[in-house]
Write a protein that holds these residues in place. Structure first.
Motif, short mmCIF file in Angstrom:
data_model
loop_
_atom_site.label_atom_id
_atom_site.label_comp_id
_atom_site.label_asym_id
_atom_site.label_seq_id
_atom_site.Cartn_x
_atom_site.Cartn_y
_atom_site.Cartn_z
N GLU A 21 0.86 -1.20 0.00
CA GLU A 21 0.00 0.00 0.00
C GLU A 21 0.89 1.24 0.00
O GLU A 21 1.17 1.82 1.05
N PRO A 22 1.35 1.68 -1.18
CA PRO A 22 2.31 2.79 -1.24
C PRO A 22 1.78 4.10 -0.65
O PRO A 22 2.55 4.87 -0.08
N GLU A 23 0.48 4.36 -0.79
CA GLU A 23 -0.11 5.61 -0.30
C GLU A 23 -1.33 5.30 0.56
O GLU A 23 -2.47 5.49 0.14
N PRO A 24 -1.14 4.83 1.78
CA PRO A 24 -2.28 4.50 2.63
C PRO A 24 -3.08 5.75 3.00
O PRO A 24 -2.51 6.83 3.17
N LYS A 25 -4.38 5.60 3.07
CA LYS A 25 -5.25 6.73 3.35
C LYS A 25 -6.04 6.49 4.64
O LYS A 25 -6.42 5.36 4.95
N GLY A 26 -6.31 7.57 5.35
CA GLY A 26 -7.21 7.48 6.49
C GLY A 26 -8.63 7.23 6.02
O GLY A 26 -8.98 7.53 4.87
N GLU A 27 -9.45 6.67 6.87
CA GLU A 27 -10.81 6.27 6.46
C GLU A 27 -11.89 7.26 6.89
O GLU A 27 -13.06 7.01 6.66
N LEU A 28 -11.51 8.37 7.51
CA LEU A 28 -12.50 9.38 7.89
C LEU A 28 -12.77 10.31 6.71
O LEU A 28 -11.85 10.86 6.11
N HIS A 29 -14.04 10.49 6.40
CA HIS A 29 -14.43 11.40 5.32
C HIS A 29 -14.11 12.84 5.69
O HIS A 29 -14.40 13.30 6.79
N HIS A 30 -13.50 13.57 4.75
CA HIS A 30 -13.23 14.99 4.95
C HIS A 30 -13.00 15.64 3.60
O HIS A 30 -12.70 14.96 2.61
N THR A 31 -13.13 16.96 3.56
CA THR A 31 -12.97 17.69 2.30
C THR A 31 -11.87 18.74 2.38
O THR A 31 -11.42 19.23 1.35
N ASN A 32 -11.46 19.10 3.58
CA ASN A 32 -10.40 20.09 3.77
C ASN A 32 -9.83 19.93 5.18
O ASN A 32 -10.24 19.03 5.92
N LEU A 42 -14.45 14.08 16.38
CA LEU A 42 -15.68 13.32 16.60
C LEU A 42 -15.44 11.82 16.71
O LEU A 42 -16.28 11.09 17.23
N SER A 43 -14.29 11.36 16.24
CA SER A 43 -14.04 9.92 16.17
C SER A 43 -13.60 9.30 17.49
O SER A 43 -13.50 8.07 17.58
N ALA A 44 -13.34 10.12 18.50
CA ALA A 44 -12.95 9.58 19.80
C ALA A 44 -14.05 8.67 20.34
O ALA A 44 -15.22 9.06 20.40
N GLN A 45 -13.67 7.45 20.70
CA GLN A 45 -14.62 6.46 21.23
C GLN A 45 -15.78 6.20 20.27
O GLN A 45 -16.92 5.98 20.69
N ALA A 46 -15.49 6.27 18.98
CA ALA A 46 -16.49 5.99 17.95
C ALA A 46 -15.78 5.36 16.76
O ALA A 46 -14.56 5.48 16.62
N THR A 47 -16.52 4.69 15.90
CA THR A 47 -15.92 4.08 14.71
C THR A 47 -15.89 5.08 13.56
O THR A 47 -16.73 5.99 13.49
N ASP A 48 -14.93 4.90 12.66
CA ASP A 48 -14.87 5.77 11.49
C ASP A 48 -16.15 5.65 10.66
O ASP A 48 -16.64 6.65 10.12
N ILE A 49 -16.70 4.45 10.56
CA ILE A 49 -17.92 4.24 9.78
C ILE A 49 -19.07 5.05 10.38
O ILE A 49 -19.82 5.71 9.66
N GLY A 50 -19.19 5.00 11.70
CA GLY A 50 -20.26 5.75 12.36
C GLY A 50 -20.09 7.26 12.20
O GLY A 50 -21.07 7.98 11.99
N VAL A 51 -18.85 7.72 12.31
CA VAL A 51 -18.59 9.15 12.14
C VAL A 51 -18.90 9.58 10.71
O VAL A 51 -19.55 10.61 10.47
N ASN A 52 -18.45 8.80 9.74
CA ASN A 52 -18.70 9.14 8.33
C ASN A 52 -20.18 9.22 8.01
O ASN A 52 -20.62 10.06 7.22
N PRO A 57 -23.24 13.96 5.19
CA PRO A 57 -24.25 14.98 4.88
C PRO A 57 -23.94 16.33 5.53
O PRO A 57 -24.24 17.39 4.95
N LEU A 58 -23.33 16.32 6.71
CA LEU A 58 -22.99 17.58 7.39
C LEU A 58 -21.98 18.37 6.59
O LEU A 58 -22.15 19.57 6.34
N PHE A 59 -20.89 17.70 6.16
CA PHE A 59 -19.82 18.39 5.46
C PHE A 59 -20.20 18.82 4.05
O PHE A 59 -19.49 19.61 3.42
N ALA A 60 -21.30 18.30 3.54
CA ALA A 60 -21.76 18.72 2.21
C ALA A 60 -22.12 20.20 2.20
O ALA A 60 -22.02 20.87 1.16
N THR A 61 -22.51 20.73 3.35
CA THR A 61 -22.89 22.15 3.43
C THR A 61 -22.09 22.92 4.48
O THR A 61 -21.99 24.14 4.40
#
Length: 214
Positions: A21-32, A42-52, A57-61
């Motif tokens: 995996e030459p360029e591993p990526k984090g699994e949390l959705h983000h745009t900037n 938000l991911s503290a004591q939560a799963t990346d899937i649940g946070v995403n 929808p939140l980060f869309a706006t």
């Protein structure tokens, strides 16, 4: 706690991680940088899937501190209510947005000290942002890294600070940038807590863990 692996084994291990995996990526959705900071907080004591699920929808706006303030605390709280500890996290993220607007002109700082001064941001969160967005060799030690660091001898330590130092001190410099991502993903999907999947592990023959599974 396993004994610290020697330099040659470390180089061999991370050469394999890099090849796979030459360029591993984090699994949390983000745009900037800002949405990354919020997502990690938000991911503290939560799963990346649940946070995403909540943040996509939140980060869309809402993708700037000012837009977060415009949304309001009640709106933010409702948007992340599916995430554990959502009320406390909403208050921290909202206060964070206010500080970023007031003190940093809405720009996420690239200083660990400045990041850690923000509500809800600890060293691990700061290190993730520094690594993923600002491309600094900062090492964010989570439960996966702590477990496999001690299990394999890649980065042993009695606490997360010691494991972080072990990564910085012993992993060859050319692998430092992606080290924590390789280790997190390996711990999340292969070297899992209760029954590690040693049969599919790409470093099985290099790992000194005595209780390997078949």
């Amino acid at each position: 706690m396993a004994k610290q692996l020697d330099y040659h084994l470390m180089r061999a291990i991370f050469t394999r991680f890099q090849a796979a995996e030459p360029e591993p990526k984090g699994e949390l959705h983000h745009t900037n940088a800002y949405t990354l900071l919020v997502a990690v907080a938000l991911s503290a004591q939560a799963t990346d899937i649940g946070v995403n699920k909540a943040t996509m929808p939140l980060f869309a706006t809402v993708d700037t501190p000012q837009k977060m303030l415009d949304l309001g605390l009640d709106g933010l709280t409702d948007a992340i209510k599916s995430i554990g500890l959502f009320r406390t996290k909403a208050k921290n993220v909202f206060r964070m947005a206010q500080i970023l607007v007031d003190d940093y002109a809405g720009i996420v700082p690239s200083s660990r000290a400045a990041l850690q001064s923000l509500p809800g941001v600890g060293r691990k969160t700061a290190n993730v942002v520094l690594n993923m967005w600002f491309h600094m060799p900062a090492q964010a030690v989570d439960t996966h890294i702590f477990r496999i660091g001690n299990r394999t001898g890649i980065c042993p330590g009695r606490d997360v600070d010691a494991v972080e130092r072990a990564i910085e001190d012993h992993i060859p410099s050319e692998f430092q940038h992606h080290a924590h991502h390789w280790l997190i993903l390996h711990g999340r999907y292969v070297c899992i807590a209760r029954k590690p999947k040693c049969g599919i592990c790409l470093i099985r023959d290099l790992c000194p863990y005595e209780d390997k599974t078949i």
